[in-house]
Design an enzyme around this catalytic site. Structure first.
Site, PDB file in Angstrom:
ATOM      1  N   ASN A 137       0.810  -1.219   0.000  1.00 22.66           N
ATOM      2  CA  ASN A 137       0.000   0.000   0.000  1.00 22.66           C
ATOM      3  C   ASN A 137       0.847   1.274   0.000  1.00 22.66           C
ATOM      4  OD1 ASN A 137       0.708  -0.681   2.691  1.00 22.66           O
ATOM      5  ND2 ASN A 137      -0.952   0.568   3.510  1.00 22.66           N
ATOM      6  N   GLY A 213       1.774  -5.047   7.519  1.00 25.08           N
ATOM      7  CA  GLY A 213       0.810  -5.796   6.730  1.00 25.08           C
ATOM      8  C   GLY A 213      -0.382  -6.196   7.566  1.00 25.08           C
ATOM      9  N   SER A 214      -1.000  -7.285   7.203  1.00 19.03           N
ATOM     10  CA  SER A 214      -2.224  -7.703   7.874  1.00 19.03           C
ATOM     11  C   SER A 214      -1.935  -8.262   9.263  1.00 19.03           C
ATOM     12  CB  SER A 214      -2.945  -8.769   7.039  1.00 19.03           C
ATOM     13  OG  SER A 214      -2.250 -10.006   7.103  1.00 19.03           O
ATOM     14  N   THR A 215      -2.924  -8.154  10.131  1.00 24.54           N
ATOM     15  CA  THR A 215      -2.783  -8.701  11.478  1.00 24.54           C
ATOM     16  C   THR A 215      -2.613 -10.210  11.434  1.00 24.54           C
ATOM     17  OG1 THR A 215      -4.073  -6.888  12.429  1.00 24.54           O
ATOM     18  CG2 THR A 215      -3.914  -8.896  13.729  1.00 24.54           C
ATOM     19  N   GLY A 218       0.895 -10.909  10.463  1.00 32.74           N
ATOM     20  CA  GLY A 218       1.750 -10.461  11.555  1.00 32.74           C
ATOM     21  C   GLY A 218       1.799 -11.448  12.699  1.00 32.74           C
ATOM     22  N   CYS A 269      -3.729   1.755   6.659  1.00 27.15           N
ATOM     23  CA  CYS A 269      -4.079   1.269   8.001  1.00 27.15           C
ATOM     24  C   CYS A 269      -4.616   2.382   8.889  1.00 27.15           C
ATOM     25  CB  CYS A 269      -2.860   0.639   8.666  1.00 27.15           C
ATOM     26  SG  CYS A 269      -2.172  -0.756   7.773  1.00 27.15           S
TER      27      CYS A 269
END
Length: 459
Positions: A137, A213-215, A218, A269
């Site tokens: 992003n 990045g995404s949870t 992560g 985010c």
């Protein structure tokens, strides 16, 4: 050919046209092992260099980036679909981060601590080789959030860019060599997360992982690092509130609300995707925000007038569409038809706060408008999420601004503003939005180990 059928390469598509921009070889596990060996050797010499020399080289790197800002920006437009204005800011942010980090090299000092029978001093020593896993992003600036302070603190860096956006990272590596950064000190390894990313996380020669990045991803990285007691910094998801009180300047708050979640097509985010408005002014705010939303210019990212571009991929477009079901009431703007991953600016109204579109991170140009009764209710709604990255509140009452700022569980808040990120102030999240802090005056210390030395003065 799809990536699934060709694991040896990455296909980079222009999100605005769906045209193939480039095909890039994907790094293997063996490639990662060789890169770590090279980085380990390069890091020893870099750590031994005089601080002034490291700072001078980083400033030269910043100057080289500055000379290629337009090239980098236009490359970002092609691979990520960002508007040209945003991409220019991102390239400039890389330059500024390198300059800022260079200024910290000679100020990375330990302490002298009073003790009996001698003196006690601490040293801040580099960790070694840092693995930076950057998102799609904001490919350039977020890569630099890890790259710049890690290098400044005396480490080597291996950067794995996202599968869809490797081109600016590869170009930055070339510019680093042009700036005479020591060979192998900064390497870029494009590749698939399940191969290249996992290899970086699992390699014993990588001292720390920096991931954005995404949870979900992560958590997986954190688990693998835990087995190796490996340090991590995680900047993960968000579902940030934009709280508007009745005493706020409603015209200004409404005018600012759309781009607070439409910037970068909502792929941010920090996007303020839950607009919480005090019930007594809810209808008035909706009347004001509707024309602001529908007037947002969506189109060709290279057009200077464009405010919002396409989503990154077909998969992301389908994800966003799935959240805005036909039964939802919404205000919508316009978006181009035809090729490209386009979705219109959307504001969902009259929705339950627990509905997926209101509770989960959509990561697209979609927000929800929710009413609240009073200050206590606003805080309750703001905190009713597993995330805690960012947020805004609008009020003329300074006392309320301070009370609510302290009560909202988020790492980065703005009052009468939507500004979240400055490279000279700390950035990071609460709860499942991540661990650690990036940027700011302490950024370099996150890439160091503290060594304590006691020297006896007794005969």
């Amino acid at each position: 050919m799809s990536e699934a059928l060709d694991p040896s390469h990455l296909r980079v598509l222009n999100p605005a046209t769906e045209e193939l921009v480039a095909t890039v070889p994907a790094a293997t596990r063996d490639d990662v092992g060789r890169a770590v060996a090279r980085a380990t050797a390069a890091q020893r010499g870099w750590a031994a260099a005089a601080p002034a020399d490291r700072a001078r080289i980083l400033r030269r790197f910043a100057a080289v980036v500055d000379g290629h800002l337009e090239e980098l920006a236009r490359l970002e437009v092609r691979e990520a679909g960002h508007t040209l204005g945003n991409a220019r800011w991102e390239a400039g942010n890389v330059r500024d981060l390198l300059d800022f980090a260079a200024g910290g090299v000679e100020r990375l000092s330990g302490r002298q601590i009073p003790v009996a029978g001698g003196i006690d001093v601490t040293f801040l020593e580099p960790l070694g080789v840092i693995g930076v896993i950057a998102p799609w992003n904001f490919p350039m600036p977020i890569a630099a959030w890890g790259l710049a302070p890690a290098l400044a603190a005396g480490n080597a860096v291996i950067l794995k860019p996202a599968e869809t956006t490797p081109l600016t990272a590869l170009r930055l590596a070339e510019l680093a060599l042009e700036a005479e950064i020591p060979e192998h000190l900064f390497q870029v390894l494009p590749g698939h997360g399940a191969v290249t990313g996992d290899a970086l996380v699992e390699h014993p020669g990588i001292a720390k992982i920096v991931f954005t990045g995404s949870t979900r991803t992560g958590k997986q990285i954190m688990s693998k690092c835990a087995d190796r007691v490996k340090r991590v910094t995680l900047e993960l998801g968000g579902k940030s509130p934009n709280i508007v009180f009745a005493d706020a300047d409603l015209e200004t708050a409404a005018a600012a609300a759309p781009m607070a979640y439409l910037d970068n097509t909502g792929q941010d985010c920090c996007a303020r995707t839950r607009i919480l408005v005090q019930r007594s002014v809810y209808d008035r705010f909706l009347d004001l925000v509707t024309p602001a939303l529908t007037s947002v210019v969506v189109g060709d990212p290279l057009d200077e007038k464009t405010q919002m571009g396409p989503l990154i991929s077909a998969a992301q477009l389908e994800r966003v569409r799935a959240y805005v079901t036909d039964d939802l009431k919404a205000v919508r703007g316009t978006a181009p038809e035809g090729p490209g991953f386009w979705y219109p600016p959307t504001l969902v109204t009259d929705v339950d706060p627990t509905a997926p579109v209101a509770a989960e991170e959509v990561f697209g140009p979609v927000a929800v408008l929710l009413p609240f009764e009073d200050e206590e209710d606003a805080v309750r709604l703001a905190n009713a999420t597993e995330y805690g990255l960012s947020g805004s509140l609008w009020t003329r009452d300074v006392g309320r601004a301070l009370r609510v700022s302290r009560a909202v569980q988020a790492g980065n808040l703005s009052v009468n503003s939507h500004s979240s990120v400055r490279y000279w102030t700390p950035f990071g999240g609460y709860k499942q939005s991540g661990l650690g802090r990036e940027l700011g005056p302490d950024a370099l210390t996150a890439f160091t180990e503290t060594k304590n030395v006691f020297i006896s003065t007794e005969a």
